[in-house]
Design a protein around this motif. Structure first.
Motif, PDB file in Angstrom:
ATOM      1  N   LEU A 141       1.342  65.512  45.647  1.00 11.58           N
ATOM      2  CA  LEU A 141       0.771  64.687  46.712  1.00 11.58           C
ATOM      3  C   LEU A 141      -0.268  65.480  47.500  1.00 11.58           C
ATOM      4  O   LEU A 141      -1.364  64.994  47.779  1.00 11.58           O
ATOM      5  N   PHE A 142       0.075  66.722  47.849  1.00 14.07           N
ATOM      6  CA  PHE A 142      -0.858  67.562  48.611  1.00 14.07           C
ATOM      7  C   PHE A 142      -2.139  67.815  47.801  1.00 14.07           C
ATOM      8  O   PHE A 142      -3.217  67.965  48.371  1.00 14.07           O
ATOM      9  N   PHE A 151      -3.372  62.244  49.743  1.00 14.09           N
ATOM     10  CA  PHE A 151      -3.073  63.058  50.924  1.00 14.09           C
ATOM     11  C   PHE A 151      -3.749  62.455  52.153  1.00 14.09           C
ATOM     12  O   PHE A 151      -3.139  62.342  53.222  1.00 14.09           O
ATOM     13  N   VAL A 199       1.130  69.453  56.286  1.00 17.37           N
ATOM     14  CA  VAL A 199       1.002  68.102  56.836  1.00 17.37           C
ATOM     15  C   VAL A 199       0.567  68.167  58.299  1.00 17.37           C
ATOM     16  O   VAL A 199      -0.317  67.419  58.736  1.00 17.37           O
ATOM     17  N   ASP A 223       8.109  67.991  55.759  1.00 17.18           N
ATOM     18  CA  ASP A 223       7.908  67.261  54.504  1.00 17.18           C
ATOM     19  C   ASP A 223       9.109  66.369  54.182  1.00 17.18           C
ATOM     20  O   ASP A 223       8.956  65.183  53.908  1.00 17.18           O
TER      21      ASP A 223
END
Ligand code: AMP
Length: 187
Positions: free
Chosen positions: A43-44, A50, A79, A136
């Motif tokens: 995802l990052f 993102f 995040v 996270d």
């Protein structure tokens, strides 16, 4: 029996929940047998996903609703920094024990796998500063509880706690009650 794929659910709607689900790899037996590690690195690494996730979190709280973002080491840093940049505010790292160079507040807690201590510089927050806390994954809630406690002991006013993913079976949300949890994906 049905071969229908279960739809993702979360506190910011199914679309964002699906984005988080699509960027997660389940890694069985890591870091020890019986734990399914939720690896959010894909995802990052996906710029579009993102950005959707970060923008979704900022939109959830609305403009000018927090003054600083506190992120929990280590994936929470990723995040938190992105949310802070998107919202035009600063970021405060909540670190594991022994990493901070100056006088720090500390809080110990139990993890799904082990025990740990979190720390934050004692001057990290201005009194009454509105703080959004992010990590996270929410599992048992021990980490989040310690991070939230540190923000408050440091003089910050917690405006919310957001995670990309909540592991509902570990009941972290219940443990944190009456604090509210904003989870983009609940599994
Ligand atoms: P807990 O204190 O039990 O809520 O654990 C949450 C913290 O541990 C977060 O900082 C997560 O990054 C990490 N964590 C716990 N369980 C997992 C898991 N199954 N997959 C990924 N990270 C986890």
């Amino acid at each position: 029996m049905t071969d229908e794929i279960p739809r993702a659910i979360g506190d910011s709607g199914r679309d964002l929940a699906a984005v988080v689900a699509g960027g997660t790899i389940d890694v069985p037996d890591f870091p020890k047998p019986g734990i399914v590690f939720k690896d959010l690195m894909p995802l990052f690494a996906d710029g579009r996903a993102f950005r959707e996730v970060v923008d979704g979190i900022v939109a959830h709280y609305g403009p000018d609703s927090f003054d600083v973002v506190a992120g929990v080491e280590a994936r929470g840093f990723v995040v938190a920094a992105a949310i802070a940049y998107a919202a035009g505010v600063g970021v405060v790292p909540v670190r594991k024990a022994g990493k901070l160079p100056r006088q720090a507040l500390s809080a110990s807690y139990e993890l799904e796998y082990g025990e740990a201590t979190l720390e934050v510089h004692e001057d990290a927050f201005i009194a009454g500063q509105r703080v959004l806390v992010v990590d996270d994954v929410l599992a048992t809630g021990g980490t989040a509880g310690a991070a939230l406690e540190l923000v408050e002991r440091g003089g910050g006013a917690v405006v919310g706690f957001t995670v990309l993913m909540e592991l509902a079976f570990l009941k972290g949300r219940e443990r944190l009650h009456p604090r509210t949890v904003h989870a983009l994906l609940t599994v």
